[in-house]
Design a protein around this motif. Structure first.
Motif, PDB file in Angstrom:
ATOM      1  N   SER A 117       0.805  -1.226   0.000  1.00  0.00           N
ATOM      2  CA  SER A 117       0.000   0.000   0.000  1.00  0.00           C
ATOM      3  C   SER A 117       0.836   1.273   0.000  1.00  0.00           C
ATOM      4  O   SER A 117       0.366   2.318  -0.431  1.00  0.00           O
ATOM      5  CB  SER A 117      -0.926   0.025   1.216  1.00  0.00           C
ATOM      6  OG  SER A 117      -1.816  -1.061   1.179  1.00  0.00           O
ATOM      7  N   THR A 118       2.065   1.177   0.498  1.00  0.00           N
ATOM      8  CA  THR A 118       2.920   2.366   0.578  1.00  0.00           C
ATOM      9  C   THR A 118       4.063   2.337  -0.429  1.00  0.00           C
ATOM     10  O   THR A 118       4.851   3.282  -0.490  1.00  0.00           O
ATOM     11  CB  THR A 118       3.508   2.515   1.995  1.00  0.00           C
ATOM     12  OG1 THR A 118       4.247   1.333   2.320  1.00  0.00           O
ATOM     13  CG2 THR A 118       2.417   2.766   3.025  1.00  0.00           C
ATOM     14  N   GLY A 119       4.199   1.255  -1.172  1.00  0.00           N
ATOM     15  CA  GLY A 119       5.270   1.157  -2.157  1.00  0.00           C
ATOM     16  C   GLY A 119       6.635   0.969  -1.538  1.00  0.00           C
ATOM     17  O   GLY A 119       7.640   1.388  -2.095  1.00  0.00           O
ATOM     18  N   THR A 120       6.682   0.319  -0.380  1.00  0.00           N
ATOM     19  CA  THR A 120       7.942   0.063   0.307  1.00  0.00           C
ATOM     20  C   THR A 120       8.179  -1.435   0.394  1.00  0.00           C
ATOM     21  O   THR A 120       7.293  -2.237   0.097  1.00  0.00           O
ATOM     22  CB  THR A 120       7.925   0.664   1.728  1.00  0.00           C
ATOM     23  OG1 THR A 120       6.867   0.047   2.464  1.00  0.00           O
ATOM     24  CG2 THR A 120       7.728   2.167   1.695  1.00  0.00           C
ATOM     25  N   SER A 121       9.377  -1.815   0.815  1.00  0.00           N
ATOM     26  CA  SER A 121       9.685  -3.245   0.934  1.00  0.00           C
ATOM     27  C   SER A 121      10.042  -3.646   2.361  1.00  0.00           C
ATOM     28  O   SER A 121      10.424  -4.780   2.606  1.00  0.00           O
ATOM     29  CB  SER A 121      10.852  -3.602   0.004  1.00  0.00           C
ATOM     30  OG  SER A 121      11.980  -2.838   0.329  1.00  0.00           O
ATOM     31  N   ASP A 122       9.896  -2.713   3.288  1.00  0.00           N
ATOM     32  CA  ASP A 122      10.237  -2.951   4.681  1.00  0.00           C
ATOM     33  C   ASP A 122       9.104  -2.419   5.555  1.00  0.00           C
ATOM     34  O   ASP A 122       8.622  -1.310   5.326  1.00  0.00           O
ATOM     35  CB  ASP A 122      11.556  -2.215   4.976  1.00  0.00           C
ATOM     36  CG  ASP A 122      11.909  -2.250   6.442  1.00  0.00           C
ATOM     37  OD1 ASP A 122      11.665  -1.230   7.127  1.00  0.00           O
ATOM     38  OD2 ASP A 122      12.425  -3.276   6.896  1.00  0.00           O
ATOM     39  N   VAL A 123       8.682  -3.189   6.540  1.00  0.00           N
ATOM     40  CA  VAL A 123       7.528  -2.789   7.344  1.00  0.00           C
ATOM     41  C   VAL A 123       7.795  -1.504   8.127  1.00  0.00           C
ATOM     42  O   VAL A 123       6.889  -0.681   8.291  1.00  0.00           O
ATOM     43  CB  VAL A 123       7.039  -3.928   8.269  1.00  0.00           C
ATOM     44  CG1 VAL A 123       8.012  -4.187   9.403  1.00  0.00           C
ATOM     45  CG2 VAL A 123       5.654  -3.622   8.808  1.00  0.00           C
ATOM     46  N   ASP A 124       9.014  -1.288   8.586  1.00  0.00           N
ATOM     47  CA  ASP A 124       9.307  -0.052   9.311  1.00  0.00           C
ATOM     48  C   ASP A 124       9.170   1.162   8.390  1.00  0.00           C
ATOM     49  O   ASP A 124       8.597   2.183   8.777  1.00  0.00           O
ATOM     50  CB  ASP A 124      10.695  -0.106   9.944  1.00  0.00           C
ATOM     51  CG  ASP A 124      10.779  -1.138  11.055  1.00  0.00           C
ATOM     52  OD1 ASP A 124       9.784  -1.281  11.807  1.00  0.00           O
ATOM     53  OD2 ASP A 124      11.815  -1.806  11.177  1.00  0.00           O
ATOM     54  N   ALA A 125       9.674   1.041   7.174  1.00  0.00           N
ATOM     55  CA  ALA A 125       9.523   2.124   6.188  1.00  0.00           C
ATOM     56  C   ALA A 125       8.053   2.312   5.828  1.00  0.00           C
ATOM     57  O   ALA A 125       7.587   3.438   5.634  1.00  0.00           O
ATOM     58  CB  ALA A 125      10.345   1.826   4.944  1.00  0.00           C
ATOM     59  N   ALA A 126       7.325   1.221   5.749  1.00  0.00           N
ATOM     60  CA  ALA A 126       5.893   1.297   5.435  1.00  0.00           C
ATOM     61  C   ALA A 126       5.135   2.037   6.530  1.00  0.00           C
ATOM     62  O   ALA A 126       4.244   2.840   6.240  1.00  0.00           O
ATOM     63  CB  ALA A 126       5.317  -0.104   5.237  1.00  0.00           C
TER      64      ALA A 126
END
Length: 73
Positions: free
Chosen positions: A43-52
């Motif tokens: 949903s946020t276009g990231t690959s890491d949950v912390d970045a998301a």
């Protein structure tokens, strides 16, 4: 990027599930937490949950775009 209401719901779910997993380590809770983490990343276009989580929180109403407090250690 997903709608802010969707992002708020995902962030709340993830935080709740992370707390539950920390308390009892249930495999079902972990599986659900992994599912929500994956959805947050997509949903946020990231690959890491912390970045998301950071990206999602910055999209929520009232977020300050210059607030980098979540990035400090």
């Amino acid at each position: 990027m997903a709608h802010p209401a969707v992002l708020r719901n995902l962030v709340e779910q993830y935080v709740t599930l992370r707390t539950l997993h920390a308390e009892d380590g249930d495999t079902e809770v972990r599986r659900r937490m992994d599912d929500v983490a994956y959805t947050l990343c997509v949903s946020t276009g990231t690959s890491d949950v912390d970045a998301a989580l950071v990206a999602a929180r910055h999209r929520l109403p009232g977020a300050r775009t210059t607030d980098d407090s979540a990035l400090t250690t």
